[in-house]
Every structure is written in structure tokens, then in C-alpha cells.
Design a protein around this motif. Structure first.
Motif, short mmCIF file in Angstrom:
data_model
loop_
_atom_site.label_atom_id
_atom_site.label_comp_id
_atom_site.label_asym_id
_atom_site.label_seq_id
_atom_site.Cartn_x
_atom_site.Cartn_y
_atom_site.Cartn_z
N UNK A 55 0.86 -1.18 0.00
CA UNK A 55 0.00 0.00 0.00
C UNK A 55 0.90 1.23 0.00
N UNK A 56 0.52 2.24 -0.78
CA UNK A 56 1.39 3.40 -0.95
C UNK A 56 0.55 4.65 -1.20
N UNK A 57 1.23 5.80 -1.16
CA UNK A 57 0.56 7.07 -1.44
C UNK A 57 -0.53 7.35 -0.42
N UNK A 58 -1.65 7.90 -0.89
CA UNK A 58 -2.79 8.20 -0.01
C UNK A 58 -3.44 6.89 0.44
N UNK A 59 -3.52 6.70 1.74
CA UNK A 59 -4.11 5.47 2.29
C UNK A 59 -5.23 5.86 3.25
N UNK A 60 -6.48 5.82 2.79
CA UNK A 60 -7.60 6.14 3.68
C UNK A 60 -7.91 4.97 4.61
N UNK A 61 -8.14 5.28 5.88
CA UNK A 61 -8.50 4.26 6.86
C UNK A 61 -9.94 4.47 7.29
N UNK A 62 -10.75 3.42 7.16
CA UNK A 62 -12.16 3.45 7.56
C UNK A 62 -12.33 2.56 8.78
N UNK A 63 -13.05 3.04 9.79
CA UNK A 63 -13.16 2.32 11.06
C UNK A 63 -14.58 1.82 11.29
N UNK A 64 -14.69 0.58 11.77
CA UNK A 64 -15.94 0.06 12.31
C UNK A 64 -15.71 -0.25 13.78
N UNK A 65 -16.41 0.48 14.65
CA UNK A 65 -16.36 0.22 16.09
C UNK A 65 -17.44 -0.82 16.40
N UNK A 66 -17.02 -2.04 16.71
CA UNK A 66 -17.97 -3.13 16.93
C UNK A 66 -18.13 -3.36 18.43
N UNK A 67 -19.29 -2.99 18.95
CA UNK A 67 -19.52 -3.03 20.38
C UNK A 67 -19.40 -1.63 20.97
N UNK A 68 -19.44 -1.54 22.27
CA UNK A 68 -19.46 -0.24 22.93
C UNK A 68 -18.06 0.25 23.26
N UNK A 109 -24.42 -6.59 15.84
CA UNK A 109 -25.47 -7.17 15.00
C UNK A 109 -25.27 -8.64 14.66
N UNK A 110 -24.04 -9.11 14.66
CA UNK A 110 -23.83 -10.54 14.37
C UNK A 110 -23.32 -11.28 15.61
N UNK A 111 -23.60 -10.72 16.77
CA UNK A 111 -23.30 -11.40 18.02
C UNK A 111 -21.99 -10.98 18.64
N UNK A 112 -21.75 -11.53 19.83
CA UNK A 112 -20.53 -11.20 20.58
C UNK A 112 -19.54 -12.35 20.62
N UNK A 113 -19.76 -13.35 19.78
CA UNK A 113 -18.82 -14.46 19.64
C UNK A 113 -18.56 -14.63 18.15
N UNK A 114 -17.45 -14.08 17.69
CA UNK A 114 -17.18 -13.99 16.26
C UNK A 114 -16.17 -15.02 15.78
N UNK A 115 -16.41 -15.52 14.58
CA UNK A 115 -15.42 -16.34 13.89
C UNK A 115 -14.52 -15.43 13.07
N UNK A 116 -13.35 -15.96 12.69
CA UNK A 116 -12.43 -15.15 11.90
C UNK A 116 -13.05 -14.71 10.57
N UNK A 117 -13.86 -15.59 9.98
CA UNK A 117 -14.47 -15.24 8.70
C UNK A 117 -15.43 -14.06 8.84
N UNK A 118 -16.01 -13.89 10.03
CA UNK A 118 -16.93 -12.78 10.24
C UNK A 118 -16.20 -11.44 10.34
N UNK A 119 -14.92 -11.48 10.68
CA UNK A 119 -14.14 -10.24 10.70
C UNK A 119 -14.05 -9.66 9.30
N UNK A 120 -13.88 -10.53 8.31
CA UNK A 120 -13.82 -10.06 6.92
C UNK A 120 -15.16 -9.46 6.51
N UNK A 121 -16.25 -10.09 6.97
CA UNK A 121 -17.58 -9.55 6.70
C UNK A 121 -17.73 -8.15 7.29
N UNK A 122 -17.25 -7.97 8.53
CA UNK A 122 -17.31 -6.65 9.16
C UNK A 122 -16.42 -5.65 8.45
N UNK A 123 -15.26 -6.11 7.99
CA UNK A 123 -14.35 -5.22 7.27
C UNK A 123 -15.00 -4.68 6.01
N UNK A 124 -15.75 -5.52 5.32
CA UNK A 124 -16.41 -5.07 4.09
C UNK A 124 -17.47 -4.01 4.38
#
Length: 620
Positions: free
Chosen positions: A357-370, A431-446
């Protein structure tokens, strides 16, 4: 006129230099006065008793051990004081001689013995586990007494793989202590094969935490017992050099760093987190080792701390064998032996010619939980600090630390990075619970809608459990894309405060494993969030320099060690296991930090690996 001008210029230059020196000197003294002061000398002698001369060793086997398992450990003990001619170099006895030379010869009054001759005195078995299979620390000392160690000797207690001991696998793999009544020391080591081999038998088992490198083959074919030898060697070194708590050690007397524990996980030259170092490999069994012993045995032994050089000395390197001279020429110039060394990756942090990754790198955040507004502010300010120069000349800035990443990016022919905070979203109700699988992290990232060539940042709250969190990771990074093509990176970091702060928020919390040093004060007053910044910093560095698995890394591409992961646990100059290094302390809050950021923030970030010097370079 020209002469006058030249003289004036020289005087002005001299004045600038003098002013700079004065400013540097006063600035340095002010900065140094704010540092967390380490102990003045590593592993100093505290004028107490050490064990030397003839040291009778008595063994109690508690639980079921096979004859082969007993033989592996007994042969190791017999190897400690074998002559160098009886075993090829490097040998177990050479390792033991180092303890004599670096420690025992420097203890107490001159004229006494400076060697330690280990004698295998007696062995008894308690196969029926007379005290049960769940033991307290008090019962360990009781069992040590049953071994009937002699004055000036050591009682060894070995517990079988189905015996649980208080603290085993949680904070220790073994320990040593003493019995003042008998004037003897004792050592306990457990067989971790069925309980925690990833913690107490590494590198012969996949590690529980840290880089997931493939395990090495145990030299005697028994992961549990070969792991016991490693821990026994370490505990014996401590028992001989610090038997009664007033010998050689560093740090608090109640939780000392000793001759071998100061070099935890270092077994060969070039060791780093997840890599044990350059080791020899038995061509017949494939077992990795660094010392030869009695009866043709091969063992893996920990490095020993050398107080004279403040370095970890490992067997199997020419510089180490210079101490002994015996066999030096044969070992250093014997191509046959050198060709049998376990070869590490050819270059640390090699660039594998893939995308960065190079140049302008925008970071988008999802705060999951409180997350509280204060917690969000801490992390957002850290991200904003990455590409913002600091206004203070005293402490290095976050952007100065980040320049190490830019150096790698530009070295690969890419453009310097500029990190921006794009947008933020919250999912407070999980929204998808408080016990997450690794695959669900990718879902949240999207869900963050991260831009191409950007980073999606998923942050999970203290009450959200994620698969593998606290077990083998404090966060992770990967790739995000569509139609099978990766176009952006994602980073996940969890708040460990309610789950495992001793693992994922150290040094701001008492560690779960290793030396039990006192925790530092978190610079922003939030152990969980300040710990998240540490992990976020390392993972962001990895996500930029190795976003799709073909950038900068060392080791296996499926379990890479990246620019910050190479230097795990190093935050300041002089760091060692259990000590984060020399760090500035905020005079107002007492918080320890090593970089400053926007809005007056202070943060602690990990050292980064410098490929030019092959060292970890902390910012202070």
C-alpha cells in the motif's frame, strides 16, 4: 574583506555548533531524567550463596514416566559435567562450563571451588501419585523433601503429563526454590505434552501465542520430555547461581530474571520471535539441537546471559566457543558441521516483490460493540498522528516512528504513504453477536466501505470474543476484495481488558507468562485502549508492508513475521524479557510512552526491525 567574511562565517558556524551542543546536552539531560530507570546492571551478584563443588542431585519421578523418558533426562544430567572429549562439540558440558565461568567464578571469596560438578545421587518414583494429580506449590516443596536432597545439593521433582500443578501452563513451566533447614535447593519441571506444549515445549510444538511457525523435530523423539530438558536446564542454571534468592539475578527478588530466563526463547544465533535460531539438525532423525550429550544424546538448551557483554550467548557459534578454545578451529572451519546447520530464511524481512500500500491510504473504522468517546479519541488521535509531524523536539513522534514503514515502501520503489482517517461507523449492539469467527471479521471489514488501496479497521469491544483472541493473537490483518481480487487491506484489533490484558495489553498489565514485573502506567489512562494502540501499530505496519502476503516478511508466507512482529516486546533501549526498555514517563500522569502524537497525546509503539543493521530499532 573576504578574509573577514570567512572568519565571521567560521565564528558563526562555531557559535551554532556550541549552541547546538549546549542545547543537546541540556535537552538530553532533561529527557534522560524522565526515563524509566532500569536496574543499573543486568544479573548482578547480590553477595549471597551459590552452589558449587560437588552438587548431588536427587530425583523424584511423580506419576508415570516410561524408561525412555527417564533415560533422556538422566542422560542430560550426566552430560553436565562430562569431559569435553566424551561428546562432540558443542556439548552440554560446554554449556554448563559457561555458568561456571560467567557466574560461579565471580561469586564469593576467592580460594573456594569455582566449578559445579553435578552428581546423580538417587532416584525414587511415586507412580501412584500419593498426593493426587492436582498439586499446590506447597506440595511441590513437600515432594522435593521426599527426594531427600543433601546439603548443597538439588532435589528434582518431575511431574508426569497427567499431573496438574498450580500455575503450570498459566505462569510457569517449572520453578526452583530452596529448603533453608537442609541447606538444599529444589527444582520442579512438568511434562506439558497433554496440557500446554505450545507454551512449555516450544519450539517442538506449534506455539500458543505469537508467530505460528512450524514446530521443529524434538531431538530425542519426545516433545514433552525434550521440552522438559529445556526448562530443566533453565531452572538448574537458576538454582545453582541463585539458590537462596541472594545470588545472581535481575529485578525483584520475588520474580527474578536469572542466567537462562533472561534469554527466554533464544537457542541459536539469529533467534527472533517465532524462530529459535540457527540450529544443527540430526541427519538421521531430523531433530533440531544445539548440544551433544552422553550416550550419543542430543539436546536443545537455552542461551545464557553474559553479564560482561550484556548479550545472550548461544552454543554453536564461533564467538561463544572462543570462551572455551577447545575444538575452536574444527568447529568454526569444519564445513561438514556448518553444512548441517538448520538454515533460517536467507534474509530477514526480504521483499517478495508483491504489492504494497502506498501514497494516499484512507483508513475506515468500524467500532464493533461499545466504546466510550474517550477510547475512540485515543485510537483516532493515534491514526491522525501517523502522517502528522510532531511539534516537540524532545520525544520522537508517531510520524517519526512511521517513517520506518515509509523507508521500506520507498525502498521497494513505491510512493511514501500518507495516512488519512476516512470515515467511521459504529455497531454498538453487535449485530452478528458477541462471539465472532475469523471469517466474520472479513464480513465486518467489508461493511466499512473501505476505498481501494485503503485499510478497513475493525475494532472489537472488551466484551466481544473473537476466535483465536487471547489464544494465539491480539489482532490480525488480511486482504479485502471482490471477484477474487484483493484491492484493500483490513486490520482487526480487540480490546483485551476484560479477557486477557496480561497477554494483549502488556506492559500496562501484569503479564500472564514470563517474569512478573510490575506493570507500567498506561499513557492515556486506559489499559485496554492503550494496549490496542500497541497492537494496532504493529498490525498497521504489517498491513502496509505486506498487505496481500507477498511484501516484506520473513518465514512462511502463511505465518509471516513482519516488520514490527520481529521485535515483539521491545519498546525502548535495553529491553529484555519482562522489561519493556528505557521509556520516558509523563510527569503529570505517570504514564510510560515512547512517542508523542496530535492533541498532546502520548503512545507506546513497538520497535521496528531495521533490515540494514538486522536489529530492532526502538524510537527512544
Amino acid at each position: 574583506m573576504g578574509s573577514f567574511t570567512a572568519a565571521t562565517s567560521n565564528l558563526l558556524l562555531l557559535a551554532v555548533v556550541i549552541f547546538s551542543l549546549v542545547h543537546l546536552s541540556t535537552g538530553s539531560s532533561r529527557k534522560l531524567s524522565a526515563l524509566v530507570e532500569p536496574q543499573p546492571n543486568l544479573l548482578t551478584y547480590h553477595n549471597g550463596q551459590v552452589l558449587r563443588g560437588d552438587i548431588p542431585v536427587s530425583i523424584l519421578w511423580y506419576g508415570q514416566f516410561t524408561p525412555t523418558q527417564k533415560s533422556i533426562i538422566s542422560d542430560f544430567l550426566l552430560s553436565l559435567t562430562s569431559t569435553t572429549q566424551s561428546s562432540p562439540n558443542p556439548s552440554v558440558s560446554q554449556w554448563w562450563n559457561t555458568i561456571e565461568q560467567l557466574y560461579l567464578s565471580k561469586a564469593g571469596k576467592s580460594g573456594g571451588p569455582t566449578t559445579a560438578h553435578v552428581v546423580l545421587a538417587s532416584q525414587v518414583s511415586d507412580e501412584g501419585c500419593s498426593l493426587g494429580k492436582s498439586l499446590t506449590m506447597g506440595q511441590i516443596s513437600e515432594l522435593a523433601a521426599k527426594a531427600q536432597p543433601k546439603k548443597g545439593g538439588v532435589g528434582l521433582v518431575f511431574t508426569a503429563q497427567d499431573v496438574a500443578v498450580d500455575g503450570f501452563c498459566m505462569s510457569r513451566c517449572g520453578l526452583h526454590g530452596s529448603d533453608p533447614r537442609t541447606g538444599s535447593a529444589y527444582v520442579w519441571v512438568g511434562n506439558s505434552a497433554t496440557q500446554c506444549p505450545g507454551q512449555c515445549a516450544w519450539p517442538f510444538h506449534q506455539p500458543t501465542y505469537g508467530p505460528q511457525t512450524p514446530p521443529l523435530t524434538a531431538p530425542n523423539g519426545d516433545v514433552g520430555v525434550d521440552g522438559m530438558v529445556i526448562n530443566l536446564a533453565s531452572m538448574l542454571a537458576g538454582a545453582v547461581t541463585n539458590p537462596f534468592g541472594d545470588g545472581f539475578f535481575q529485578g525483584p527478588k520475588e520474580a527474578p530474571l536469572e542466567a537462562a530466563t533472561a534469554c527466554a526463547s533464544v537457542y541459536g544465533k539469529g533467534a527472533y520471535p517465532g524462530y529459535a535460531g540457527d540450529l544443527q539438525v540430526d541427519p538421521t532423525t531430523g531433530g533440531s539441537y544445539n548440544a551433544n550429550g552422553a550416550h550419543g544424546r542430543k539436546y536443545l538448551l537455552p542461551a545464557l546471559f553474559d553479564p560482561s557483554t550484556s548479550t545472550c550467548s548461544t552454543l554453536g557459534t564461533c564467538s561463544f566457543l572462543l570462551i572455551f578454545l577447545v575444538g575452536f578451529v574444527d568447529f568454526c572451519y569444519g564445513s561438514r558441521k556448518l553444512s548441517s546447520l538448520y538454515q533460517p530464511p536467507p534474509t530477514l524481512l526480504a521483499y517478495h516483490k508483491g504489492a504494497l500500500l502506498q501514497g494516499e491510504i484512507p483508513i475506515s473504522i468500524l467500532w464493533y460493540g461499545k466504546f466510550t468517546p474517550a477510547q475512540k479519541s485515543i485510537i483516532s488521535d493515534f491514526i491522525l498522528s501517523l502522517s502528522s509531524p510532531s511539534s516537540t523536539p524532545i520525544t520522537p513522534s508517531v510520524s517519526k516512528w512511521w517513517s520506518n514503514v515509509d523507508n521500506l515502501v520507498q525502498k521497494a520503489g513505491k510512493n511514501k504513504t500518507h495516512i488519512t482517517l476516512a470515515h467511521q461507523a459504529s455497531d454498538e449492539h453487535c449485530s452478528i453477536g458477541k462471539l465472532l469467527k475469523r471469517t466474520q471479521l472479513l464480513e465486518l471489514a467489508r461493511r466499512t466501505g473501505s476505498a481501494k488501496a485503503g485499510v478497513a479497521l475493525v475494532l472489537t469491544a472488551a466484551d466481544v470474543a473473537v476466535e483465536g483472541f487471547c489464544m494465539n493473537s491480539c489482532g490480525s490483518h488480511g486482504a479485502v476484495g471482490s471477484d477474487g481480487a484483493a484491492s484493500a487491506a483490513y486490520v482487526w484489533v480487540g480490546n483485551s481488558m476484560a479477557q486477557c490484558p496480561g497477554q494483549c495489553a502488556w506492559p500496562f498489565h501484569q503479564p500472564v507468562y514470563g517474569p512478573q514485573s510490575l506493570p507500567l502506567v498506561a499513557p492515556n489512562g486506559d489499559v485496554g485502549a492503550d494496549g490496542m494502540v500497541i497492537n494496532l501499530a504493529g498490525l498497521l505496519a504489517g498491513a502496509i508492508t505486506n498487505p496481500f502476503g507477498s511484501g516484506y516478511f520473513v518465514g512462511d508466507a502463511l505465518a509471516p513475521v513482519e516488520v514490527a512482529a520481529v521485535c515483539a516486546g521491545v519498546y525502548g533501549k535495553g529491553a529484555y524479557p519482562g522489561y519493556a526498555g528505557e521509556l520516558p514517563v509523563d510527569s503529570a500522569t505517570g504514564g510510560s510512552y515512547n512517542v508523542e502524537g496530535v492533541n498532546g497525546r502520548k503512545f507506546l509503539v513497538p520497535a521496528m526491525f531495521d533490515p540494514l543493521t538486522s536489529t530492532c530499532s526502538p524510537v527512544v
